[in-house]
Design an enzyme around this catalytic site. Structure first.
Site, mmCIF file in Angstrom:
data_model
loop_
_atom_site.group_PDB
_atom_site.id
_atom_site.type_symbol
_atom_site.label_atom_id
_atom_site.label_comp_id
_atom_site.label_asym_id
_atom_site.label_seq_id
_atom_site.Cartn_x
_atom_site.Cartn_y
_atom_site.Cartn_z
ATOM 1 N N ALA A 274 -40.184 -28.730 4.249
ATOM 2 C CA ALA A 274 -40.161 -28.258 2.858
ATOM 3 C C ALA A 274 -40.835 -29.280 1.966
ATOM 4 O O ALA A 274 -41.399 -30.260 2.452
ATOM 5 C CB ALA A 274 -38.724 -28.043 2.410
ATOM 6 N N ASN A 275 -40.795 -29.059 0.676
ATOM 7 C CA ASN A 275 -41.288 -30.061 -0.271
ATOM 8 C C ASN A 275 -40.375 -30.092 -1.489
ATOM 9 O O ASN A 275 -39.389 -29.370 -1.552
ATOM 10 C CB ASN A 275 -42.748 -29.780 -0.653
ATOM 11 C CG ASN A 275 -42.897 -28.413 -1.294
ATOM 12 O OD1 ASN A 275 -42.316 -28.133 -2.333
ATOM 13 N ND2 ASN A 275 -43.665 -27.542 -0.645
ATOM 14 N N ARG A 276 -40.706 -30.929 -2.454
ATOM 15 C CA ARG A 276 -39.777 -31.198 -3.558
ATOM 16 C C ARG A 276 -39.903 -30.221 -4.726
ATOM 17 O O ARG A 276 -39.310 -30.431 -5.776
ATOM 18 C CB ARG A 276 -40.007 -32.617 -4.103
ATOM 19 C CG ARG A 276 -39.688 -33.691 -3.111
ATOM 20 C CD ARG A 276 -39.903 -35.053 -3.741
ATOM 21 N NE ARG A 276 -39.949 -36.087 -2.738
ATOM 22 C CZ ARG A 276 -38.886 -36.622 -2.170
ATOM 23 N NH1 ARG A 276 -37.682 -36.214 -2.521
ATOM 24 N NH2 ARG A 276 -39.012 -37.558 -1.249
ATOM 25 N N ALA A 340 -45.600 -24.262 -4.509
ATOM 26 C CA ALA A 340 -46.037 -25.407 -3.706
ATOM 27 C C ALA A 340 -45.893 -24.974 -2.245
ATOM 28 O O ALA A 340 -44.873 -25.237 -1.603
ATOM 29 C CB ALA A 340 -45.179 -26.620 -4.013
#
Ligand code: CTP
Length: 474
Positions: A274-276, A340
């Site tokens: 995942a990402n932030r 994102a």
């Protein structure tokens, strides 16, 4: 009816409950209610089907008010205030001081607010998950109505010996006071000092007004503002400036498609890449597009945000799910890709949880995900008239954004610097530059909240679509 004390559950269950509640954007208590309702065969599902469209929430862009009702005769007007705030589409959670319970009942307040109200700092049910901190922080504004002389004195001196004053001391949200008291109390030097201190501390007030008092033959300054007056102030404080100025019909008749949030790419059934991304910017854009009259569709990765008002939301997990939902949602006039998206996924994701083994580390093979923006921008059929991408960069912002504009075939790129020092990823503000296909110099906007970026972007889009500067741009 049986009662359940969450505090007494096993630690493991408590942790699982907290995680599940956070994921679904509910309090632990509400999550337990949903689970129980679901188990009892109610229609409300306990889990979110990632692909399913969710019903419209009753919350305007997720904006919440914690209303503290103080103990004064004007407390009865706070009942109407609950209705007036809700009418404007905001969610209200109520705290009653002990004194207020002599004027209005918890039962009436709960019925009007649609959820239990809070009175006790040491309530074992809500304090299990630090309820006073949640009441203080899980909101966008705290309103105190009526704000009594006593409550204001406590605030001015930082006392926190009951739930209301603890919430007021523990908050980092704006506070709006609607003072109400006898004119002599209002004029008293102690009250004057306390009010001056509170104004100095950044607290806002509405009223008091002049008029008849509840006490016979008494009149003067001290009547609480009318609920409509307080609600108007609440609305002005909560609706982003750019949305207030936005011409409501500027995108009327147009269909806007937006992606938001991160994607989760499974490694096995329990782990993912995942990402932030928080999804805040994409959600704010969707709210602004809907407020401007557009038929708005939001394809969202996993985030902890409520559905914006008037927006059709589709929840997805992975990049491939997101692409497929986006394609199903075409045609659209305008597409804004704020998500994102994870660039890679694991091609050999495990069907079962991958176990540690003595024979070494697991081998994860990465393959590239489809580029959703590029896929849509390069369509020959059904291509939206205006395709806007984002560029999240940590260095060489202008250079990378210009390259992305060309590589992806989008019309505009909204570029931002997401290096950790900027606090943009997951934060509430943003500084963007807009790169346009036919323009050599980018538009550089000053730092502003993500809501304001959204409002300004939608106004800029309306300007481009109609070729007329909307009011909010002037
Ligand atoms: N994007 C997309 N699908 C992908 C990757 C990115 O739709 N698989 C979109 C994003 O929503 C954004 C734009 O492309 O609008 C740029 O995303 P960004 O993460 O900044 O760039 P990448 O294309 O991923 O390139 P890099 O990671 O190399 O900067």
């Amino acid at each position: 009816m049986a009662s359940l004390t969450v505090r007494r559950l096993d630690d493991e269950i408590k942790v699982a409950l907290k995680l599940r509640a956070a994921k679904n954007g509910r309090s632990v208590e509400d999550e337990v209610r949903v689970i129980l309702r679901d188990a009892a065969g109610s229609a409300e599902p306990a889990t979110i089907d990632p692909g399913a469209e969710r019903p419209q929430p009753r919350v305007e862009g997720g904006r919440r008010v914690t209303l503290i009702i103080g103990g004064g005769i004007a407390a009865y007007k706070a009942l109407d205030l609950i209705r007036r705030i809700k009418e404007r589409g905001f969610y209200v959670r109520v705290v009653l001081t002990q004194a207020a319970t002599h004027f209005v009942t918890a039962l009436t307040v709960s019925a009007l607010a649609d959820e239990r109200c809070y009175t006790d700092l040491f309530d074992s049910q809500s304090e299990f998950d630090a309820g006073h901190i949640r009441l203080a922080r899980d909101c966008d504004l705290i309103v105190v109505a009526p704000a009594t002389a006593d409550l204001m004195a406590k605030m001015a001196h930082g006392l926190a010996d009951d739930l209301a004053s603890a919430v007021l001391l523990a908050t980092d949200k704006p506070i709006l006071l609607a003072p109400a008291m006898n004119p002599l109390m209002w004029r008293n030097a102690a009250t004057r000092r306390n009010v001056a201190q509170l104004l100095h501390d950044g607290v806002l007030t509405v009223g008091p007004n002049a008029g008849e008092m509840a006490e016979a033959n008494e009149a003067g300054l001290g009547r609480m503002s009318e609920p409509l007056e307080i609600a108007a102030k609440v609305e002005a404080m909560l609706r982003p400036k750019q949305l207030q100025n936005l011409q409501p019909q500027s995108l009327n008749g147009l269909r806007v498609l937006i992606t938001a949030g991160p994607t989760h790419e499974p490694i096995d059934p329990v782990r993912y890449i995942a990402n932030r991304s928080s999804g805040k910017q994409g959600y704010a854009i969707a709210a602004a597009a809907a407020a401007a009259g557009a038929e708005t569709v939001l394809v969202s990765g996993p985030v902890n945000l409520p559905d914006p008002k008037g927006v059709r939301v589709m929840r997805v997990e992975s990049a491939r799910d997101m692409l497929s939902r986006v394609e199903q949602s075409l045609p659209a006039d305008i597409a804004i890709f704020a998500a994102a998206v994870a660039d890679w996924r694991v091609s050999n994701a495990g069907e079962q949880k991958i176990k540690k083994s003595a024979s070494g580390l697991p081998q994860l093979d990465l393959v590239e995900n489809p580029d959703i923006l590029a896929t849509i921008a390069k369509r020959t059929h059904d291509r939206p008239k205006l395709v806007i991408g984002f560029a999240a960069e940590t260095e060489h912002v202008a250079q990378n954004a210009t390259a992305k504009l060309a590589r992806k075939g989008s019309d505009w790129i909204v570029a931002n610097d997401v290096s950790p020092a900027t606090g943009i990823m997951g934060g509430d503000s943003n500084t963007v530059q807009i790169f346009m296909k036919d323009h050599t110099a980018p538009e550089t906007w000053p730092a502003m909240s993500k809501d304001d970026v959204a409002g300004r972007l939608i106004a800029r889009i309306a300007q481009a679509v109609h070729g007329v500067p909307p009011k909010s741009m002037s």
